[in-house]
Design a protein around this motif. Sequence first.
Motif, PDB file in Angstrom:
ATOM      1  N   ASP A  82      75.042  67.829  40.518  1.00 49.13           N
ATOM      2  CA  ASP A  82      75.122  66.646  41.369  1.00 49.13           C
ATOM      3  C   ASP A  82      73.778  65.941  41.401  1.00 49.13           C
ATOM      4  O   ASP A  82      72.730  66.577  41.421  1.00 49.13           O
ATOM      5  CB  ASP A  82      75.515  67.028  42.808  1.00 49.13           C
ATOM      6  N   ILE A  83      73.856  64.609  41.429  1.00 47.85           N
ATOM      7  CA  ILE A  83      72.645  63.790  41.481  1.00 47.85           C
ATOM      8  C   ILE A  83      72.806  62.796  42.615  1.00 47.85           C
ATOM      9  O   ILE A  83      73.759  62.008  42.635  1.00 47.85           O
ATOM     10  CB  ILE A  83      72.432  63.018  40.166  1.00 47.85           C
ATOM     11  N   ARG A  84      71.886  62.833  43.559  1.00 48.86           N
ATOM     12  CA  ARG A  84      71.876  61.808  44.603  1.00 48.86           C
ATOM     13  C   ARG A  84      70.934  60.703  44.147  1.00 48.86           C
ATOM     14  O   ARG A  84      69.759  60.938  43.865  1.00 48.86           O
ATOM     15  CB  ARG A  84      71.416  62.360  45.940  1.00 48.86           C
ATOM     16  N   ILE A  85      71.470  59.496  44.068  1.00 51.56           N
ATOM     17  CA  ILE A  85      70.688  58.332  43.670  1.00 51.56           C
ATOM     18  C   ILE A  85      69.945  57.849  44.913  1.00 51.56           C
ATOM     19  O   ILE A  85      70.568  57.513  45.923  1.00 51.56           O
ATOM     20  CB  ILE A  85      71.605  57.205  43.142  1.00 51.56           C
ATOM     21  N   LEU A  86      68.627  57.785  44.845  1.00 48.93           N
ATOM     22  CA  LEU A  86      67.827  57.373  45.997  1.00 48.93           C
ATOM     23  C   LEU A  86      67.133  56.033  45.791  1.00 48.93           C
ATOM     24  O   LEU A  86      66.909  55.301  46.745  1.00 48.93           O
ATOM     25  CB  LEU A  86      66.812  58.461  46.345  1.00 48.93           C
ATOM     26  N   ASP A  87      66.771  55.720  44.573  1.00 47.01           N
ATOM     27  CA  ASP A  87      66.067  54.468  44.290  1.00 47.01           C
ATOM     28  C   ASP A  87      67.079  53.382  43.919  1.00 47.01           C
ATOM     29  O   ASP A  87      67.906  53.576  43.039  1.00 47.01           O
ATOM     30  CB  ASP A  87      65.099  54.690  43.133  1.00 47.01           C
ATOM     31  N   PRO A  88      67.009  52.221  44.584  1.00 50.61           N
ATOM     32  CA  PRO A  88      67.967  51.139  44.296  1.00 50.61           C
ATOM     33  C   PRO A  88      67.833  50.534  42.900  1.00 50.61           C
ATOM     34  O   PRO A  88      68.690  49.768  42.478  1.00 50.61           O
ATOM     35  CB  PRO A  88      67.682  50.094  45.373  1.00 50.61           C
ATOM     36  N   ALA A  89      66.791  50.902  42.162  1.00 50.93           N
ATOM     37  CA  ALA A  89      66.661  50.411  40.780  1.00 50.93           C
ATOM     38  C   ALA A  89      67.756  50.998  39.893  1.00 50.93           C
ATOM     39  O   ALA A  89      68.136  50.393  38.895  1.00 50.93           O
ATOM     40  CB  ALA A  89      65.284  50.755  40.218  1.00 50.93           C
TER      41      ALA A  89
END
Length: 170
Positions: A82-89
Amino acid sequence: MTSCEVGNDPFLITADQVGKLSKETRVSQLGEIYKQDSIVNRRFDSTYIFGGNEIEIYETSGNQLLRLDPKTPGDTASRIGDIRILDPAFKTEKGLSTRSTYKEILENYTIKKIENTITDAVIFLEEIPAYITIDKKHLPTIFQLSTTHKIESSLIPDNAPIDQFWIGWE
């Protein structure tokens, strides 16, 4: 494996890619892939938390990019689960990012299902292995007080912001 094997865009999210990572990326490869960035490995071993670990990726500026959960905690040969996307880029080909709203999800993706949890509506997408949470404070009160009511897509306001954006690779 090098990042150019995955793709040229270091922030593109597809079904098989999150920036420099692919479904086949192993924990042992992270040091090479993110050699210009910082990697923090957090391990959890206690009576109250199931054993495991999270790996956090930070840019040299200190901006957190991603949080990774290996499929097999503590195993450097493990793939990323699982990968949590944190940066809006980080964005999908259709522009979905952590700054998107529910309307953007509806306009670009097919919703597989919506789950009603204690604090969030969890939205699973068909086209990519993503699950996105929307804080229930943005939903009608009946959903905020219960997990038993089925959340219909039409009851989520268009302007509800994404709370968390995850990619889950099997």
